[in-house]
Design a protein around this motif. Structure first.
Motif, PDB file in Angstrom:
ATOM      1  N   ALA A   1       0.819  -1.207   0.000  1.00 51.53           N
ATOM      2  CA  ALA A   1       0.000   0.000   0.000  1.00 51.53           C
ATOM      3  C   ALA A   1       0.854   1.259   0.000  1.00 51.53           C
ATOM      4  N   ILE A   2       1.834   1.327   0.891  1.00 44.71           N
ATOM      5  CA  ILE A   2       2.616   2.556   1.009  1.00 44.71           C
ATOM      6  C   ILE A   2       3.577   2.709  -0.167  1.00 44.71           C
ATOM      7  N   PHE A   3       4.120   1.596  -0.669  1.00 48.44           N
ATOM      8  CA  PHE A   3       5.024   1.681  -1.804  1.00 48.44           C
ATOM      9  C   PHE A   3       4.292   2.159  -3.056  1.00 48.44           C
ATOM     10  N   LEU A   4       3.117   1.579  -3.311  1.00 46.20           N
ATOM     11  CA  LEU A   4       2.365   1.946  -4.501  1.00 46.20           C
ATOM     12  C   LEU A   4       1.799   3.361  -4.396  1.00 46.20           C
ATOM     13  N   GLN A   5       1.487   3.822  -3.172  1.00 50.91           N
ATOM     14  CA  GLN A   5       1.016   5.201  -3.022  1.00 50.91           C
ATOM     15  C   GLN A   5       2.134   6.187  -3.329  1.00 50.91           C
ATOM     16  N   TYR A   6       3.368   5.809  -3.011  1.00 51.46           N
ATOM     17  CA  TYR A   6       4.488   6.716  -3.228  1.00 51.46           C
ATOM     18  C   TYR A   6       5.015   6.695  -4.660  1.00 51.46           C
ATOM     19  N   THR A   7       4.158   6.252  -5.579  1.00 49.91           N
ATOM     20  CA  THR A   7       4.418   6.485  -7.000  1.00 49.91           C
ATOM     21  C   THR A   7       3.912   7.865  -7.401  1.00 49.91           C
ATOM     22  N   ALA A   8       3.379   8.631  -6.446  1.00 51.77           N
ATOM     23  CA  ALA A   8       2.825   9.966  -6.706  1.00 51.77           C
ATOM     24  C   ALA A   8       3.781  10.884  -7.481  1.00 51.77           C
ATOM     25  N   PRO A   9       5.093  10.913  -7.163  1.00 43.81           N
ATOM     26  CA  PRO A   9       5.984  11.806  -7.907  1.00 43.81           C
ATOM     27  C   PRO A   9       6.003  11.540  -9.409  1.00 43.81           C
TER      28      PRO A   9
ATOM     29  N   ALA B   1      -4.406  -2.310  -6.710  1.00 40.07           N
ATOM     30  CA  ALA B   1      -4.978  -1.319  -7.628  1.00 40.07           C
ATOM     31  C   ALA B   1      -5.433  -0.087  -6.857  1.00 40.07           C
ATOM     32  N   ALA B   2      -6.050  -0.296  -5.686  1.00 38.01           N
ATOM     33  CA  ALA B   2      -6.505   0.832  -4.864  1.00 38.01           C
ATOM     34  C   ALA B   2      -5.317   1.665  -4.398  1.00 38.01           C
ATOM     35  N   ALA B   3      -4.238   1.005  -4.001  1.00 42.48           N
ATOM     36  CA  ALA B   3      -3.041   1.720  -3.554  1.00 42.48           C
ATOM     37  C   ALA B   3      -2.434   2.521  -4.690  1.00 42.48           C
ATOM     38  N   LEU B   4      -2.417   1.920  -5.885  1.00 39.60           N
ATOM     39  CA  LEU B   4      -1.862   2.615  -7.041  1.00 39.60           C
ATOM     40  C   LEU B   4      -2.682   3.853  -7.377  1.00 39.60           C
ATOM     41  N   VAL B   5      -4.006   3.732  -7.334  1.00 40.01           N
ATOM     42  CA  VAL B   5      -4.878   4.874  -7.601  1.00 40.01           C
ATOM     43  C   VAL B   5      -4.726   5.935  -6.503  1.00 40.01           C
ATOM     44  N   SER B   6      -4.485   5.492  -5.257  1.00 38.58           N
ATOM     45  CA  SER B   6      -4.276   6.458  -4.176  1.00 38.58           C
ATOM     46  C   SER B   6      -3.031   7.301  -4.449  1.00 38.58           C
TER      47      SER B   6
END
Length: 306
Positions: free
Chosen positions: A93-101, A148-153
């Motif tokens: 969850a945290i790794f995929l959320q930190y694709t934000a940059p 998928a939810a983490a990636l969208v987050s």
């Protein structure tokens, strides 16, 4: 009161880092409580919304279309991360959320006119590489819904950070989305909160109070002040990489869990990358200032040199 004024006078990048430091305590605080994810979300969002409302009420509560969009993006970001954490591993969850940059790098020029720099792309590549080392042997794609939810987050996190620097942000209360977004999320998780309302222990109440007031409420005020005060959205998200680095530190201190050697190596890669990026950018801006304001002329009033 004087200490609060001193904090807000710190450089914007320092305010962002303090906010990230406060965010990083979320994992430990949530682990210490016996409440489930949705009960924690209700109390945390309710207290966070009230905290920000009390501290920034003088700025106004007028909600326009821009505020509504930002509030929904903010609430969706929080909800998706909670949902992802419940349906996949916390590491995923945290790794995929930190694709934000990455999304800021791609969408920034179109949404807020952010200039593209090759060093930004190099920084992102190294940070993502360092993050991946945290989860060698652990990052699995078994539950595609949670991942998928983490990636969208991560997409919504990138959008939220960019909207803080959008020209429309200067015309409205910059924390309005945090207020309405948290209240919206508290409303959506109200049934879970009501179910435990009469049974919550003092221990759990103290933990969710810390989560709502400090880990979310005060931290977002500092973060927003840092971003609107001059920190580039991409730089803010890069500083945000310290959150997943510090999470295992708190876990080690409170639970005695030793981070893996890969995680330690990943942390060193990210710290070195962020430090190098900051140093290069500082030198670049210093050179621009010296060119614009020779020593023989007095410098202009402080402004956002971005």
């Amino acid at each position: 009161m004087s200490s609060a004024k001193t904090i807000t006078k710190l450089p914007p990048q320092v305010l962002v880092f303090i906010a990230v430091l406060m965010w990083s305590t979320g994992g430990v605080l949530i682990k210490l409580t016996s409440l489930d994810a949705f009960q924690v979300t209700f109390f945390r969002s309710l207290l966070a919304g009230l905290t920000v409302l009390l501290l920034t009420r003088k700025a106004g509560l007028r909600l326009d279309v821009y505020g509504i969009i930002t509030s929904v993006i903010y609430a969706t970001l929080l909800f998706l991360f909670v949902w992802a954490t419940k349906h996949t591993t916390a590491a995923n969850a945290i790794f995929l959320q930190y694709t934000a940059p990455i999304y800021i790098l791609i969408l920034g020029p179109f949404i807020i006119g952010e200039r593209f720099h090759w060093r930004d792309l190099i920084t992102i590549v190294f940070c993502i590489g360092g993050m991946s080392l945290f989860f060698v042997g652990k990052l699995e794609i078994n539950d595609y819904r949670g991942n998928a939810a983490a990636l969208v987050s991560g997409i919504f996190l990138g959008l939220y950070i960019m909207l803080l620097r959008h020209p429309r942000a200067a015309k409205t209360n910059s924390v309005i989305a945090v207020i309405y977004g948290n209240f919206l999320l508290a409303f959506l998780t109200l049934p879970s909160g009501i179910a435990v309302m009469g049974m919550i222990s003092v221990h759990d109440l103290a933990l969710v109070a810390a989560l709502g007031i400090f880990q979310i409420g005060l931290s977002y005020i500092l973060f927003i002040k840092g971003v609107t005060g001059g920190t580039r959205p991409l730089d803010a998200s890069i500083i945000g990489f310290f959150e997943p680095i510090l999470n295992p530190v708190w876990v080690f201190l409170f639970y005695g869990e030793q981070p893996s050697n890969w995680a330690i190596l990943g942390g060193l890669v990210i710290v070195a990358t962020v430090a190098s990026h900051t140093l290069i950018q500082y030198r670049s801006r210093s050179s621009m200032s010296e060119t614009a304001f020779p020593a023989t002329e007095p410098p202009a009033a402080p402004g956002g040199l971005t």
